[in-house]
Design an enzyme around this catalytic site. Structure first.
Site, PDB file in Angstrom:
ATOM      1  N   GLU A 225       9.974  -3.072  -5.432  1.00 30.52           N
ATOM      2  CA  GLU A 225      10.913  -2.744  -4.367  1.00 30.52           C
ATOM      3  C   GLU A 225      10.631  -1.290  -3.975  1.00 30.52           C
ATOM      4  OE1 GLU A 225      13.003  -4.566  -2.606  1.00 30.52           O
ATOM      5  OE2 GLU A 225      13.385  -2.689  -1.560  1.00 30.52           O
TER       6      GLU A 225
ATOM      7  N   CYS B 278       1.037  -4.148  -2.195  1.00 31.74           N
ATOM      8  CA  CYS B 278       2.333  -4.534  -1.631  1.00 31.74           C
ATOM      9  C   CYS B 278       3.270  -3.323  -1.513  1.00 31.74           C
ATOM     10  CB  CYS B 278       2.909  -5.674  -2.462  1.00 31.74           C
ATOM     11  SG  CYS B 278       4.071  -6.677  -1.527  1.00 31.74           S
TER      12      CYS B 278
ATOM     13  N   ILE C  58       4.010 -11.831  -1.102  1.00 30.57           N
ATOM     14  CA  ILE C  58       5.426 -11.983  -1.464  1.00 30.57           C
ATOM     15  C   ILE C  58       6.239 -10.921  -0.730  1.00 30.57           C
ATOM     16  CG2 ILE C  58       7.107 -11.997  -3.355  1.00 30.57           C
ATOM     17  CD1 ILE C  58       4.685 -12.589  -5.245  1.00 30.57           C
ATOM     18  N   ARG C  59       7.028 -11.350   0.242  1.00 29.84           N
ATOM     19  CA  ARG C  59       7.806 -10.407   1.078  1.00 29.84           C
ATOM     20  C   ARG C  59       6.940  -9.192   1.420  1.00 29.84           C
ATOM     21  NH1 ARG C  59      13.159  -8.657  -0.031  1.00 29.84           N
ATOM     22  NH2 ARG C  59      13.386  -9.069   2.174  1.00 29.84           N
TER      23      ARG C  59
ATOM     24  N   HIS D 289      -1.045  -9.605  -3.588  1.00 27.55           N
ATOM     25  CA  HIS D 289      -0.980  -9.311  -5.028  1.00 27.55           C
ATOM     26  C   HIS D 289      -2.199  -9.829  -5.780  1.00 27.55           C
ATOM     27  CE1 HIS D 289       3.295  -8.041  -5.425  1.00 27.55           C
ATOM     28  NE2 HIS D 289       3.411  -8.700  -4.287  1.00 27.55           N
TER      29      HIS D 289
ATOM     30  N   GLU E 135      -3.194  -9.092  -8.588  1.00 26.67           N
ATOM     31  CA  GLU E 135      -2.914  -9.183 -10.028  1.00 26.67           C
ATOM     32  C   GLU E 135      -2.282 -10.520 -10.404  1.00 26.67           C
ATOM     33  OE1 GLU E 135      -1.096  -7.720  -7.850  1.00 26.67           O
ATOM     34  OE2 GLU E 135       1.026  -7.828  -8.356  1.00 26.67           O
TER      35      GLU E 135
HETATM   36  N1  GLN Z   1       9.444  -6.287   0.124  1.00 23.17           N
HETATM   37  C1  GLN Z   1       9.134  -5.258  -0.839  1.00 23.17           C
HETATM   38  C2  GLN Z   1       9.422  -3.863  -0.291  1.00 23.17           C
HETATM   39  O1  GLN Z   1       9.527  -3.728   0.867  1.00 23.17           O
HETATM   40  C3  GLN Z   1       7.688  -5.347  -1.256  1.00 23.17           C
HETATM   41  C4  GLN Z   1       7.446  -6.676  -1.905  1.00 23.17           C
HETATM   42  C5  GLN Z   1       6.443  -6.639  -3.010  1.00 23.17           C
HETATM   43  O2  GLN Z   1       5.994  -5.596  -3.457  1.00 23.17           O
HETATM   44  N2  GLN Z   1       6.112  -7.815  -3.501  1.00 23.17           N
HETATM   45  O3  GLN Z   1       9.551  -2.940  -1.034  1.00 23.17           O
END
Ligand code: GLN
Length: 193
Positions: A47, A78, A134-135, A172, A174
């Site tokens: 996050e 990410c 992922i997001r 990702h 990993e």
């Molecule tokens: N949505 C997250 C962010 O904005 C990042 C998502 C992730 O690292 N898998 O911080």
């Protein structure tokens, strides 16, 4: 070679596992002194707002920025990519501002907020790379004179890039068994310039 993994929050264990698989010594980084003696650092997904807050609290931000200015290699995946950007077009968080890319958080919307795809990444060879999003953030803009695009989705969206010794991916690496992306980072770490 010793590589640090920022262990404030997020998917750091998975990165450590890949690095160990590649035979590299790993150190979890939480405090400024943990950065001493490292050859490179991975900033994992997680996050980004929380990660920025914790990095400030742990007083890691200024030391890391200084190291990067002097050529310290960093790989951000990410949320880690958001942290390295010059600018994030969403309101939060304020990134470190060290790489000439503008990113957008949670860029793929609710409908397709997580997805997987086989991505051509020419610097990794012919075989496509299975990329897990992922997001995920995307790279909205790069300074073409300074940044190399490493991968795009079919619609042209930039999802991996490199500037000098800074490497970023929206996805990702990993979370798969394919170690090529991490190996590419280790090759960057080993390069002389
Ligand atoms: N949505 C997250 C962010 O904005 C990042 C998502 C992730 O690292 N898998 O911080």
């Amino acid at each position: 070679m010793k590589i640090g993994v920022l262990a404030a929050q997020g998917a750091f264990i998975e990165h450590e596992a890949v690095l160990k698989k590649l035979g590299v010594a790993v150190k979890e980084v939480r405090l400024p002194a943990d950065l001493d003696g490292l050859d490179g650092l991975i900033i994992p997904g997680g996050e980004s707002t929380t990660m920025v807050r914790l990095m400030n609290e742990y007083q890691l931000t200024d030391k890391l920025k200084e190291l990067i200015k002097n050529g310290f290699p960093v790989f951000g995946t990410c949320a880690g990519m958001i942290l390295l950007a010059k600018k994030n077009s969403s309101t939060f968080p304020e990134p470190l501002g060290v790489m000439d890319i503008i990113v957008k958080r949670n860029a793929f919307g609710r409908q397709i907020d997580s997805f997987e795809t086989d991505l051509p990444i020419p610097v990794l060879g012919k075989k496509p790379f299975h990329a897990v999003f992922i997001r995920a953030p995307l790279i909205e803009h790069i300074d073409e004179k300074k940044v190399d695009v490493l991968a795009r989705l079919e619609n042209g969206t930039i999802v991996a890039a490199r500037q000098g010794k800074l490497l970023v991916s929206s996805f990702h690496p990993e979370l798969t068994d394919d170690t090529r992306f991490h190996q590419y980072f280790l090759d960057i770490v080993s390069e002389r310039n």
